[in-house]
Scaffold this active site. Structure first.
Site, short mmCIF file in Angstrom:
data_model
loop_
_atom_site.label_atom_id
_atom_site.label_comp_id
_atom_site.label_asym_id
_atom_site.label_seq_id
_atom_site.Cartn_x
_atom_site.Cartn_y
_atom_site.Cartn_z
N HIS A 50 6.97 66.56 14.26
CA HIS A 50 7.54 67.36 15.20
C HIS A 50 9.09 67.11 15.81
O HIS A 50 9.70 68.06 16.02
CB HIS A 50 6.56 67.83 16.29
CG HIS A 50 5.12 68.46 15.88
ND1 HIS A 50 4.94 69.49 15.33
CD2 HIS A 50 4.04 67.69 15.84
CE1 HIS A 50 3.79 69.82 14.95
NE2 HIS A 50 3.25 68.39 15.25
N CYS A 60 8.99 84.95 35.87
CA CYS A 60 9.45 86.33 36.27
C CYS A 60 8.33 87.40 35.70
O CYS A 60 7.32 86.92 35.52
CB CYS A 60 10.77 86.54 35.42
SG CYS A 60 10.92 86.53 33.73
N THR A 86 7.87 89.14 32.98
CA THR A 86 7.17 89.08 31.52
C THR A 86 7.51 87.67 31.14
O THR A 86 6.92 87.05 30.09
CB THR A 86 7.96 89.81 30.61
OG1 THR A 86 9.41 89.54 30.57
CG2 THR A 86 7.51 91.38 30.75
C1 RB5 Z 1 11.93 92.42 36.91
O1 RB5 Z 1 11.38 94.00 37.26
C2 RB5 Z 1 11.66 92.27 35.59
O2 RB5 Z 1 12.16 92.75 34.63
C3 RB5 Z 1 11.98 90.70 35.28
O3 RB5 Z 1 11.15 90.00 36.15
C4 RB5 Z 1 11.76 90.09 33.90
O4 RB5 Z 1 10.21 90.48 33.53
C5 RB5 Z 1 12.60 90.01 33.11
O5 RB5 Z 1 12.42 89.56 31.74
#
Ligand code: RB5
Length: 146
Positions: free
Chosen positions: A135, A67, A69
């Site tokens: 670990h 996604c 981030t």
């Molecule tokens: C989408 O805009 C963004 O919020 C999503 O891809 C992600 O980064 C969420 O954690």
């Protein structure tokens, strides 16, 4: 037998996911693309949960999520028992995510990685074994009931 690797993203990770599907094939794996299938806006939990369910149930040994981030995907995937979803931003971190943390889901912050960096991270994550030893007990402690 060729290992099937489920991979999924939201819209922010779509383009990089398409590139990683090709990279997985080139590396000799069988990517199982769970979507999204366009750059249209989507909700990341709708993709994180189905993929994490596959790892939780043992239907897949490991998977890849993307996604913007990496954070939303990791929050959702880590709700699943036995899933250790690691947000990774460099090959070195990918190595530790495997060798120390036995990460079974690789989560990539697509908005902050080039294709070359992402492929290098993917390759390291795929090829680095878990070290076990000291670990092992630490990873087992993650699973205690809260
Ligand atoms: C989408 O805009 C963004 O919020 C999503 O891809 C992600 O980064 C969420 O954690």
């Amino acid at each position: 037998m060729t290992e099937r690797i489920p991979i999924a993203s939201d819209h922010a990770g779509f383009e990089l996911k398409e590139q990683l599907v090709r990279a997985l094939r080139a590396l000799g794996y069988e990517p199982d693309d769970l979507g999204t299938h366009s750059a249209a806006s989507t909700d990341y939990p709708d993709y994180a949960h189905p993929l994490a369910e596959q790892v939780e149930s043992g239907r897949a040994k490991r998977g890849v999520l993307l996604c913007g981030t990496g954070l939303g995907m990791s929050y959702a995937a880590n709700r699943h028992k036995g899933v250790r979803a690691a947000v990774v931003w460099s090959p070195e971190v990918a190595g530790f995510a495997r060798s120390h943390n036995d990460a079974n889901v690789l989560v990539l912050p697509a908005r902050f990685l080039s294709e070359g960096d992402a492929v290098a991270i993917l390759k390291t994550w795929l090829e680095t074994p878990f070290e076990g030893g000291r670990h092992q007990a630490r990873v087992q402690k993650i699973e205690r009931e809260a």
